[in-house]
Motif scaffolding. Sequence first.
Motif, PDB file in Angstrom:
ATOM      1  N   THR A   1       0.828  -1.198   0.000  1.00  0.00           N
ATOM      2  CA  THR A   1       0.000   0.000   0.000  1.00  0.00           C
ATOM      3  C   THR A   1       0.865   1.252   0.000  1.00  0.00           C
ATOM      4  O   THR A   1       1.856   1.338   0.724  1.00  0.00           O
ATOM      5  CB  THR A   1      -0.913   0.016   1.247  1.00  0.00           C
ATOM      6  OG1 THR A   1      -1.717  -1.163   1.255  1.00  0.00           O
ATOM      7  CG2 THR A   1      -1.806   1.239   1.255  1.00  0.00           C
ATOM      8  N   LEU A   2       0.492   2.237  -0.824  1.00  0.00           N
ATOM      9  CA  LEU A   2       1.128   3.545  -0.810  1.00  0.00           C
ATOM     10  C   LEU A   2       0.236   4.528  -0.065  1.00  0.00           C
ATOM     11  O   LEU A   2      -0.985   4.517  -0.234  1.00  0.00           O
ATOM     12  CB  LEU A   2       1.369   4.051  -2.237  1.00  0.00           C
ATOM     13  CG  LEU A   2       2.149   3.134  -3.184  1.00  0.00           C
ATOM     14  CD1 LEU A   2       2.404   3.854  -4.513  1.00  0.00           C
ATOM     15  CD2 LEU A   2       3.452   2.660  -2.573  1.00  0.00           C
ATOM     16  N   ARG A   3       0.841   5.367   0.728  1.00  0.00           N
ATOM     17  CA  ARG A   3       0.076   6.322   1.549  1.00  0.00           C
ATOM     18  C   ARG A   3       0.600   7.742   1.359  1.00  0.00           C
ATOM     19  O   ARG A   3       1.799   7.970   1.184  1.00  0.00           O
ATOM     20  CB  ARG A   3       0.169   5.918   3.028  1.00  0.00           C
ATOM     21  CG  ARG A   3      -0.327   6.964   4.016  1.00  0.00           C
ATOM     22  CD  ARG A   3      -0.546   6.399   5.396  1.00  0.00           C
ATOM     23  NE  ARG A   3      -1.793   5.618   5.448  1.00  0.00           N
ATOM     24  CZ  ARG A   3      -2.334   5.133   6.570  1.00  0.00           C
ATOM     25  NH1 ARG A   3      -1.738   5.319   7.730  1.00  0.00           N
ATOM     26  NH2 ARG A   3      -3.469   4.451   6.513  1.00  0.00           N
ATOM     27  N   ASP A   4      -0.319   8.719   1.360  1.00  0.00           N
ATOM     28  CA  ASP A   4       0.008  10.156   1.379  1.00  0.00           C
ATOM     29  C   ASP A   4       0.797  10.620   0.153  1.00  0.00           C
ATOM     30  O   ASP A   4       1.562  11.581   0.229  1.00  0.00           O
ATOM     31  CB  ASP A   4       0.815  10.510   2.649  1.00  0.00           C
ATOM     32  CG  ASP A   4      -0.010  10.467   3.917  1.00  0.00           C
ATOM     33  OD1 ASP A   4      -1.253  10.393   3.809  1.00  0.00           O
ATOM     34  OD2 ASP A   4       0.579  10.484   5.011  1.00  0.00           O
ATOM     35  N   LEU A   5       0.567  10.006  -1.006  1.00  0.00           N
ATOM     36  CA  LEU A   5       1.336  10.375  -2.191  1.00  0.00           C
ATOM     37  C   LEU A   5       1.060  11.799  -2.656  1.00  0.00           C
ATOM     38  O   LEU A   5       1.888  12.398  -3.349  1.00  0.00           O
ATOM     39  CB  LEU A   5       1.037   9.412  -3.347  1.00  0.00           C
ATOM     40  CG  LEU A   5       1.784   8.091  -3.389  1.00  0.00           C
ATOM     41  CD1 LEU A   5       1.631   7.457  -4.751  1.00  0.00           C
ATOM     42  CD2 LEU A   5       3.241   8.242  -3.045  1.00  0.00           C
ATOM     43  N   GLU A   6      -0.095  12.349  -2.292  1.00  0.00           N
ATOM     44  CA  GLU A   6      -0.415  13.705  -2.739  1.00  0.00           C
ATOM     45  C   GLU A   6       0.453  14.758  -2.067  1.00  0.00           C
ATOM     46  O   GLU A   6       0.553  15.892  -2.540  1.00  0.00           O
ATOM     47  CB  GLU A   6      -1.895  14.022  -2.496  1.00  0.00           C
ATOM     48  CG  GLU A   6      -2.307  14.141  -1.043  1.00  0.00           C
ATOM     49  CD  GLU A   6      -2.720  12.824  -0.413  1.00  0.00           C
ATOM     50  OE1 GLU A   6      -3.545  12.845   0.527  1.00  0.00           O
ATOM     51  OE2 GLU A   6      -2.211  11.764  -0.841  1.00  0.00           O
ATOM     52  N   PHE A   7       1.113  14.388  -0.966  1.00  0.00           N
ATOM     53  CA  PHE A   7       1.931  15.357  -0.234  1.00  0.00           C
ATOM     54  C   PHE A   7       3.362  15.351  -0.786  1.00  0.00           C
ATOM     55  O   PHE A   7       4.264  14.690  -0.253  1.00  0.00           O
ATOM     56  CB  PHE A   7       1.919  15.043   1.257  1.00  0.00           C
ATOM     57  CG  PHE A   7       0.570  15.164   1.896  1.00  0.00           C
ATOM     58  CD1 PHE A   7      -0.224  16.278   1.667  1.00  0.00           C
ATOM     59  CD2 PHE A   7       0.066  14.165   2.715  1.00  0.00           C
ATOM     60  CE1 PHE A   7      -1.483  16.403   2.253  1.00  0.00           C
ATOM     61  CE2 PHE A   7      -1.180  14.269   3.297  1.00  0.00           C
ATOM     62  CZ  PHE A   7      -1.967  15.386   3.068  1.00  0.00           C
ATOM     63  N   VAL A   8       3.546  16.084  -1.859  1.00  0.00           N
ATOM     64  CA  VAL A   8       4.863  16.232  -2.484  1.00  0.00           C
ATOM     65  C   VAL A   8       5.390  17.617  -2.130  1.00  0.00           C
ATOM     66  O   VAL A   8       4.747  18.627  -2.426  1.00  0.00           O
ATOM     67  CB  VAL A   8       4.786  16.065  -4.011  1.00  0.00           C
ATOM     68  CG1 VAL A   8       6.164  16.291  -4.638  1.00  0.00           C
ATOM     69  CG2 VAL A   8       4.257  14.692  -4.378  1.00  0.00           C
ATOM     70  N   GLN A   9       6.547  17.630  -1.507  1.00  0.00           N
ATOM     71  CA  GLN A   9       7.104  18.912  -1.093  1.00  0.00           C
ATOM     72  C   GLN A   9       7.873  19.564  -2.240  1.00  0.00           C
ATOM     73  O   GLN A   9       8.724  18.935  -2.859  1.00  0.00           O
ATOM     74  CB  GLN A   9       8.044  18.714   0.097  1.00  0.00           C
ATOM     75  CG  GLN A   9       8.589  20.006   0.650  1.00  0.00           C
ATOM     76  CD  GLN A   9       9.508  19.758   1.829  1.00  0.00           C
ATOM     77  OE1 GLN A   9      10.702  19.546   1.656  1.00  0.00           O
ATOM     78  NE2 GLN A   9       8.946  19.781   3.027  1.00  0.00           N
ATOM     79  N   PHE A  10       7.523  20.805  -2.516  1.00  0.00           N
ATOM     80  CA  PHE A  10       8.248  21.603  -3.488  1.00  0.00           C
ATOM     81  C   PHE A  10       9.152  22.558  -2.720  1.00  0.00           C
ATOM     82  O   PHE A  10       8.679  23.376  -1.939  1.00  0.00           O
ATOM     83  CB  PHE A  10       7.277  22.358  -4.398  1.00  0.00           C
ATOM     84  CG  PHE A  10       6.621  21.471  -5.413  1.00  0.00           C
ATOM     85  CD1 PHE A  10       7.026  21.486  -6.741  1.00  0.00           C
ATOM     86  CD2 PHE A  10       5.616  20.597  -5.035  1.00  0.00           C
ATOM     87  CE1 PHE A  10       6.439  20.645  -7.672  1.00  0.00           C
ATOM     88  CE2 PHE A  10       5.023  19.751  -5.962  1.00  0.00           C
ATOM     89  CZ  PHE A  10       5.439  19.777  -7.288  1.00  0.00           C
ATOM     90  N   HIS A  11      10.458  22.390  -2.930  1.00  0.00           N
ATOM     91  CA  HIS A  11      11.390  23.270  -2.219  1.00  0.00           C
ATOM     92  C   HIS A  11      11.198  24.688  -2.740  1.00  0.00           C
ATOM     93  O   HIS A  11      11.170  24.911  -3.950  1.00  0.00           O
ATOM     94  CB  HIS A  11      12.831  22.817  -2.426  1.00  0.00           C
ATOM     95  CG  HIS A  11      13.769  23.381  -1.414  1.00  0.00           C
ATOM     96  ND1 HIS A  11      14.142  24.711  -1.402  1.00  0.00           N
ATOM     97  CD2 HIS A  11      14.396  22.808  -0.360  1.00  0.00           C
ATOM     98  CE1 HIS A  11      14.956  24.926  -0.388  1.00  0.00           C
ATOM     99  NE2 HIS A  11      15.141  23.781   0.261  1.00  0.00           N
TER     100      HIS A  11
END
Length: 566
Positions: free
Chosen positions: A250-260
Amino acid sequence: MRDPSPQGPAATRRLPGRLTAPPPGWTARADVVIIGSGIAGLTTALRLREHVDKVLVVTKDVLNAGSTQWAQGGIAAALSPEDTPEEHEVDTLVAGAGACDRDAVRVLVTEGPDAVRELIALGTKFDLDAAGELSLTREGGHHRDRIAHAGGDATGAEIQRALIAAVEAAPDIEVIQHALAVDLLLGDDDGVAGVTLHVIGEGVRDGVGAVICRAVVLASGGLGQVFSQTTNPAVSTGDGLAIALRAGATLRDLEFVQFHPTVMYLGPESRGQQPLISEAVRGEGAFLVDDDGDRFMTGVHPLADLAPRDVVAKSIMKRMIDTGRPHMWLDARHLGAEFWERRFPTILATARSHGVDPVTQLIPVAPACHYASGGVRTDLDGRTDLPGLYATGEVACSGVHGANRLASNSLLEGLVFSRRISKVLPGELGPWRDPAADRRTAGLVPGSVRRTLQEAMTSQAGVLRTAAGLGEAGAVIDKLAGVTADQVDQDSWETTNLVTISAALADAAALREETRGSHWRDDFPDRDDEHWAGHFDVAMTDGVTTVTFHPAPATDTDLPTTGVDG
């Protein structure tokens, strides 16, 4: 429990259930295979070797080609007498915008100091102050000086050097370089039986082969190459995430991609890995300005230019949109030449190589993909929901980062949770499994579609997201998923992984109808704990993904008000 499974095209989209590849032409055996050679993978290998007969490390390029090598800022831990793990915990929870696993954060901050000291004992040479003590600095979101650094701004490179030296001195750790992990081999109980690899230049191990093993540890890094501009190296194509998803994890929280927020802007046509201007530069006093010289972070957040990364990235994007400019500026001229040369020699040389001298000029900056806060779902000891599969580092979702990683917590997470895996895994090694017949549907997307995918993800699923934009990104993904490669090669394997992970990311982002941390929905600009406190999990069955929402109380509601935006 909500069950917002994807509707429309996503509900009928079929991705490859496994990668098209030749049958294995060679076979090897190891008790544990570790995929990845950054801080997470090498730490796991060094500790496991004391308890396991044979450890095999495989890395897609050379040992120092991953993201650890590029980490500039440092590693965060409560190492000062004036600091405490409890204060580090609060800063981490605030940055995570209510989506952290509080138990995981407590593990990180309490075990972190000893883990860093162990890294020093291994031979890592961190920078010291005049008294011979660790020189600790501050970065965005931290309320204490707790960032240990090396070589000024070459922390990752120094950690990588020390770890590689230790691995090379350990004859019982085997390393295969230039080895792309293709897919997991599963037993009749759906537990890990091995992994297929494609190896270049290893003599009798050229081409696709199979390593039969009792456990696999994923330490393969992130997904930065999903986007057109990223701070991640070229090897960051989401391989470990895609391998795990196809195998049933299972993959979790993939929408949370941090943009520096502060990546050096090289022009509208620039693609791939971009030069990072470390948060530590702002920690030493640099500040953001627009074309008119206005310090636009003042009044946005109590920490101003040192606010958490999501706050700074959003503020930069808003000012870019309002002014119609492609970038903002970072002003660090007042730091002076001597300070730049001593504290940030790598950044200084890189900026000058691109025609900008930070000593006398403003640095053009804009947000770019930096870090995946989500990943393969694990427990506090790195276990996934697939027997025999563990994950650590950026590929994993341990729960410590929530919706937005606190600066310099990434190296610490890889260190702490790799140590935990090495403690439990030897006692959990089951019997050798025989690989079962793989009935998943094979497929492959051609490498030629990669740029189309990256441009769609950057424009529609990047820093700023809307339902319409995410729908457009999903339509592009659906179209690309139906394109079949006419040859089998590494470019096509990597691109198929990127398409797979993009689909999961875009689906989760479309369903999270709020703004939280690094997930910014312009059509849902507010954080909404009533409906969206919790996690989106993505699973796959033979190429068909489902997304499920798991409610969980927000983990920052009892913290002091800090002015964090979303």
